[in-house]
Design a protein around this motif. Structure first.
Motif, mmCIF file in Angstrom:
data_model
loop_
_atom_site.group_PDB
_atom_site.id
_atom_site.type_symbol
_atom_site.label_atom_id
_atom_site.label_comp_id
_atom_site.label_asym_id
_atom_site.label_seq_id
_atom_site.Cartn_x
_atom_site.Cartn_y
_atom_site.Cartn_z
ATOM 1 N N GLU A 263 -3.048 -27.623 -4.592
ATOM 2 C CA GLU A 263 -1.627 -28.433 -4.501
ATOM 3 C C GLU A 263 -0.615 -28.311 -3.645
ATOM 4 O O GLU A 263 0.552 -29.276 -3.614
ATOM 5 N N ILE A 264 -0.344 -26.699 -3.191
ATOM 6 C CA ILE A 264 0.526 -26.798 -2.755
ATOM 7 C C ILE A 264 0.383 -27.458 -1.400
ATOM 8 O O ILE A 264 1.561 -28.168 -0.631
ATOM 9 N N ASN A 265 -0.590 -28.012 -0.785
ATOM 10 C CA ASN A 265 -0.662 -28.773 0.895
ATOM 11 C C ASN A 265 -0.919 -29.930 0.224
ATOM 12 O O ASN A 265 0.098 -30.466 0.918
ATOM 13 N N GLY A 267 1.444 -30.814 -2.091
ATOM 14 C CA GLY A 267 3.236 -30.916 -2.022
ATOM 15 C C GLY A 267 3.809 -31.082 -0.727
ATOM 16 O O GLY A 267 5.029 -31.736 -0.494
ATOM 17 N N ILE A 268 3.571 -29.960 -0.021
ATOM 18 C CA ILE A 268 3.794 -30.113 1.483
ATOM 19 C C ILE A 268 3.737 -30.895 2.770
ATOM 20 O O ILE A 268 4.455 -31.593 2.760
ATOM 21 N N GLN A 269 2.268 -32.056 2.161
ATOM 22 C CA GLN A 269 1.849 -33.431 3.113
ATOM 23 C C GLN A 269 2.806 -34.193 1.991
ATOM 24 O O GLN A 269 3.524 -34.946 2.773
ATOM 25 N N GLU A 270 3.620 -34.038 0.899
ATOM 26 C CA GLU A 270 4.658 -34.754 0.799
ATOM 27 C C GLU A 270 5.831 -34.806 0.996
ATOM 28 O O GLU A 270 6.650 -35.630 1.601
ATOM 29 N N ILE A 271 6.074 -32.978 0.948
ATOM 30 C CA ILE A 271 7.631 -32.853 1.712
ATOM 31 C C ILE A 271 7.517 -33.207 3.345
ATOM 32 O O ILE A 271 8.804 -33.832 3.522
ATOM 33 N N ASN A 272 6.226 -33.466 4.122
ATOM 34 C CA ASN A 272 6.854 -33.409 5.251
ATOM 35 C C ASN A 272 7.027 -35.180 5.082
ATOM 36 O O ASN A 272 7.574 -35.354 6.349
ATOM 37 N N GLN A 273 5.936 -35.594 4.663
ATOM 38 C CA GLN A 273 6.935 -37.075 4.777
ATOM 39 C C GLN A 273 7.969 -37.801 4.181
ATOM 40 O O GLN A 273 8.997 -38.014 4.918
#
Length: 511
Positions: A263-265, A267-273
């Protein structure tokens, strides 16, 4: 052994059945065997077929049915006691079908010897007696009832039948004697084998009496060791069970952490995008801010030029206003001159009237001057009106230019302030873009690190899963070992009992 005999005899019987079908087809339908033997007159296969067609079909059908029944019994029980008898009937009736299908020719009577040789494989005299009896009945019936079907002639002599019987009996007797001799030899070797077995048993008894005590001692030691092994395996099973429970609990925790990290990964991918999109937009904003700053600078330059032009226009209009005021003064002077000229013309007209004839010319000039003075006065009035209007308009223009100048000054100040603000916005946008770029780089590094952590957790989960599987296998192996140990203990007890019984048996054998 008997099942192997039955299997081989089925192949032989099947081949003989196929030969019976083949010779019936060639003799009855293709009539290939219409020839004489010994110079005698033969019966045509056409006549035999016409007269004994039903009997020929029955003779051909019987081995087929018997062979099918034998196959059925063999499938149910390979050692069925009826199979040898059925195969004897199959071979015998197949030979009869071959003889009849071949129009009773003497050559096909040799199939009888093929049957005798095949049945010798069973080593059973009673089967040979059954086969011989059936062939004897066939030949007697052929002699008395239908010689055409058995011998292929209308009349067959008893002497020839006797010869057939002698050779059949001799052949069967030879095979039977061979079977009897083989059995005698087999019984002899069985007796020898029994004697050797007794000798071996006596030797074994002697040796068993020597080793029985050793086996008893070993069984007691094995029983003691098995008890200790049972206790240790029980403790080991409990410990391994605790390890397996802890491993499963660890797997549950790792699986939960894997889900959280996943889930964190995400979220991080969404934050990265989002950070990448924000970085792009911040770059665009900075570019737009730079463009706005450039436009404000251009506007500021234009506002400065407008302010300068307004200053020049204001100065020009002020000068025009002052000059208009000067023109008004001049118009006043012109008006005074026109008034005075008009008075002078009036005085001249008066003096010309006094002069009479001498003053007519002067009177004309005075009239002209008067007219000119009146025209000048009218023109000065008109000019004065125009100048008043010009002064009023110039006054309004001055007031408007004062307002324009004030607005231009305010616009210039606003443009300068806007230029400063846009510079600040541009610098802030560039700083934000740089910070967002740094955040995006950090998020990408965090994403990569999160992926590595997730992969490490997966490897940990796989290792834990493998460890759990190994622990389960060890648990199973331990349980099996425990069972084997118990079985060993049981076997040792049984071995002990058997040793005691063996001692009793040895005592009885010695007695």
């Amino acid at each position: 052994m008997k099942s192997e005999k039955n299997k081989l005899m089925h192949y032989i019987a099947g081949a003989v059945v196929v030969l019976a079908m083949l010779f019936n087809t060639l003799g009855r339908y293709f009539h290939l065997f219409n020839h004489s033997h010994g110079g005698g007159h033969i019966v045509s296969s056409y006549d035999i077929e016409a007269q004994y067609s039903a009997a020929l079909n029955i003779l051909l059908f019987m081995p087929l049915v018997l062979f099918a029944i034998s196959i059925f019994l063999y499938q149910k029980n390979k050692n069925h006691p009826y199979i040898p008898y059925l195969l004897t009937l199959v071979l015998t009736f197949s030979s009869m079908a071959i003889i009849s299908g071949g129009s009773g020719r003497v050559e096909f009577h040799f199939s009888i010897f093929m049957v005798v040789a095949a049945l010798g494989y069973y080593q059973e005299i009673k089967l040979l007696l059954i086969m011989t009896s059936l062939f004897a009945i066939q030949h007697i019936a052929g002699l008395l009832i239908f010689p055409e079907l058995i011998f292929g002639v209308h009349h067959y002599t008893f002497f020839m039948l006797l010869l057939h019987a002698i050779f059949l009996v001799l052949t069967s007797s030879a095979v039977s004697w061979q079977v009897h001799s083989n059995k005698k030899i087999e019984d002899y070797y069985k007796k020898k084998q029994h004697e050797q077995r007794n000798n071996i048993i006596e030797d074994i008894v002697g040796r068993l009496s020597v080793t029985s005590d050793q086996v008893l001692h070993v069984s007691e030691s094995l029983s003691f060791n098995a008890k200790q092994s049972i206790e240790q395996s029980s403790q080991l099973a409990v410990s391994i069970g605790e390890v397996a429970s802890g491993t499963e609990h660890q797997m549950n925790i790792i699986e939960s952490n894997m889900n959280i990290i996943s889930e964190i990964n995400k979220g991080i991918q969404e934050i990265n995008q989002t950070a990448q999109m924000t970085s792009k937009k911040s770059h665009l904003s900075a570019q737009e801010a730079q463009k706005g700053s450039q436009l404000i600078e251009s506007l500021l330059t234009q506002m400065k030029e407008i302010n300068q032009n307004v200053e020049v226009s204001f100065t020009t209009i002020k000068e025009l206003h002052l000059r208009s005021q000067s023109i008004e003064s001049i118009i006043g002077v012109i008006t005074n001159i026109a008034d005075q000229t008009n008075l002078l013309a009036l005085n001249a007209a008066i003096e010309a009237a006094r002069a009479g004839e001498y003053g007519k010319g002067f009177s004309v000039v005075a009239n002209e001057v008067k007219k000119l003075a009146e025209q000048s006065l009218d023109s000065s009035k008109n000019i004065s009106e125009i100048i008043k209007q010009i002064l009023e308009e110039s006054s309004r223009s001055v007031e408007s230019m004062i307002n324009v100048k004030s607005s231009a000054t305010d616009g210039l100040e606003i443009a300068q302030h806007s230029n400063k603000v846009f510079h600040q916005i541009s610098e802030a946008s560039m700083n934000v873009a740089a910070q967002i770029q740094e955040i995006s780089s950090l998020v990408e590094y965090l994403n990569s690190s999160s992926g590595k952590v997730n992969e490490a957790m997966r490897m940990m989960y796989a290792t834990a899963e493998q460890s759990a599987a190994s622990t389960k296998e060890i648990t199973i192996a331990t349980e099996q070992q425990h069972e084997l140990t118990e079985n060993t203990f049981q076997v040792s007890k049984e071995l002990n009992d058997l040793t005691n019984e063996l001692g009793g048996v040895i005592s009885k054998l010695r007695d």
